[in-house]
Design an enzyme around this catalytic site. Structure first.
Site, short mmCIF file in Angstrom:
data_model
loop_
_atom_site.label_atom_id
_atom_site.label_comp_id
_atom_site.label_asym_id
_atom_site.label_seq_id
_atom_site.Cartn_x
_atom_site.Cartn_y
_atom_site.Cartn_z
N LYS A 1 46.25 11.70 113.03
CA LYS A 1 47.32 12.62 112.64
C LYS A 1 48.58 12.27 113.43
O LYS A 1 48.50 11.77 114.56
CB LYS A 1 46.92 14.07 112.95
CG LYS A 1 47.67 15.11 112.12
CD LYS A 1 47.11 15.20 110.71
CE LYS A 1 47.68 16.38 109.95
NZ LYS A 1 47.01 16.56 108.66
N VAL B 1 50.49 24.77 97.50
CA VAL B 1 49.06 24.67 97.23
C VAL B 1 48.54 26.00 96.67
O VAL B 1 47.85 26.05 95.65
CB VAL B 1 48.27 24.29 98.50
CG1 VAL B 1 46.76 24.40 98.26
CG2 VAL B 1 48.62 22.87 98.93
N ALA B 2 48.88 27.10 97.35
CA ALA B 2 48.34 28.41 96.96
C ALA B 2 48.85 28.85 95.59
O ALA B 2 48.12 29.51 94.85
CB ALA B 2 48.70 29.45 98.01
N TYR B 3 50.09 28.49 95.26
CA TYR B 3 50.61 28.88 93.95
C TYR B 3 49.80 28.23 92.83
O TYR B 3 49.44 28.88 91.84
CB TYR B 3 52.08 28.51 93.81
CG TYR B 3 52.71 29.02 92.53
CD1 TYR B 3 53.20 30.33 92.45
CD2 TYR B 3 52.79 28.22 91.40
CE1 TYR B 3 53.75 30.81 91.27
CE2 TYR B 3 53.34 28.70 90.21
CZ TYR B 3 53.82 29.99 90.16
OH TYR B 3 54.36 30.48 89.00
#
Length: 358
Positions: A74, A178-180
């Site tokens: 990362k 992402v959540a939408y």
């Protein structure tokens, strides 16, 4: 680094562009380390290093559990993504990645975009999630959402005996990209949505599009629901929030949802099924990893479908050994890494014997 067996930590700076970045490589047993580049306004350089290390280890487990031949790494860039970005910064960063000669492959993450990856690509080929014009998959968010949706269905089957989500109440914390998309999948299946977000416009968008019920930021934990889906920043499952939960399942897109391991134990004790974050939200990295073989959308999505099966395996291990699901998921990933280490060790020993006999 020694305690958690990290391989490498690279501190990068470029004074002219303002670049201050940390590349953490946790483990490359399964293959090159793959993990995104996050840009954030950290309180200190120490906090940035700690976050990079923590996230890199998470990617090792995510990639291993997803069945990818990739290790974990990362990057975090210290700075405000709304004010501090510039082309020179990402080109300088791309040269640092190139210098690692393929040990680390990056992609977008919180605070970075496909366009940023395109700039990095000017300096190195060790970057994924670039524009489709380059033969890439582009923004991984929709695929991450699809994987979470499949994971929610697997979790529902475990708890309710069916993966049909029609009529189920799903409380979603955070309504970002992402959540939408996750909301779209859930709404299309007939789920009832309850949403919250610090961004009021994002909340209103979900209300207008899906008939979602909006609640306050703190209220989301205690609402009456079947499934709680944390889709914002991490550590929202902690001493303060878990006692409030009325859900039977926790399954969402956020990384590092458990503030501490003990909170996974607490969910297990309360009889709340937890879908480990690094298993359920692996769709994006699976999609990006497919680029390394020449991107094929159909092939990538078939691999993402396996998140359902991977979670069923985790739940089975959890029940078999009477352990929390987060431990079951870690065990599944660790066993895959260990099996390859052992096979390599046996191969090297055999090679040594052959050479000795010669």
């Amino acid at each position: 680094m020694e305690k958690y067996d990290y391989e490498q930590l690279v501190i990068c700076q470029d004074k002219e562009s303002g670049l201050k970045a940390i590349i953490a490589i946790h483990d490359t047993t399964l293959g090159p380390a793959l993990g995104g580049t996050r840009m954030w306004t950290y309180a200190s350089e120490g906090a940035a290093i700690e976050d990079a290390l923590r996230l890199a280890k998470g990617m090792t487990y995510k990639n291993a559990a997803a069945g990818l031949n990739l290790g974990g790494g990362k990057t975090v860039i210290i700075g405000d993504p709304k004010k501090d970005k510039n082309e020179a910064m990402f080109r300088a960063f791309g040269r640092y990645i190139q210098g690692l000669n393929g040990r680390y492959i990056t992609a977008e993450d919180v605070g970075t975009t496909v366009e940023d990856m395109d700039i990095i690509h000017e300096e190195t080929n060790y970057v994924a999630g670039i524009s489709p014009a380059f033969g890439s998959s582009g923004n991984p968010s929709p695929v991450t959402a699809y994987g979470v949706y499949k994971g929610i269905k697997a979790s529902a089957k475990e708890v309710f005996g069916t993966d049909i989500l029609a009529g189920k109440k799903v409380a979603i914390q955070g309504v970002g990209s992402v959540a939408y998309t996750l909301c779209e999948y859930l709404h299309d299946e007939g789920a009832q949505l309850i949403v919250t977000d610090i961004n009021e416009e994002a909340v209103q968008r979900a209300v207008d599009a899906f008939g979602a019920r909006a609640v306050g930021l703190d209220e989301i934990y205690s609402v009456d629901c079947d499934i709680y889906a944390p889709c914002a920043l991490g550590a929202t499952l902690n001493d303060q929030t878990i006692p409030k939960l009325n859900a039977k399942i926790v399954a969402g897109a956020a990384n590092n949802q458990l503030e501490l391991d003990k909170h996974g134990d607490l969910l297990h004790q309360k009889g709340i099924l937890y879908a480990p974050d690094f298993v359920i939200n692996a769709g994006g990295v699976i999609n990006i990893a497919d680029e390394l073989n020449g991107y094929n959308r159909e092939r990538a999505m078939k691999h993402v479908d396996k998140i359902y099966d991977n979670l069923e395996t985790v739940f089975a291990i959890s029940k078999r050994d009477n352990i929390p699901t987060y431990i079951a998921a870690e065990r599944m990933a660790e066993e895959r890494i260990a099996s390859l280490r052992n096979s390599r060790s046996t191969f090297l020993q055999n090679e040594h014997h052959v050479i000795s006999r010669r």
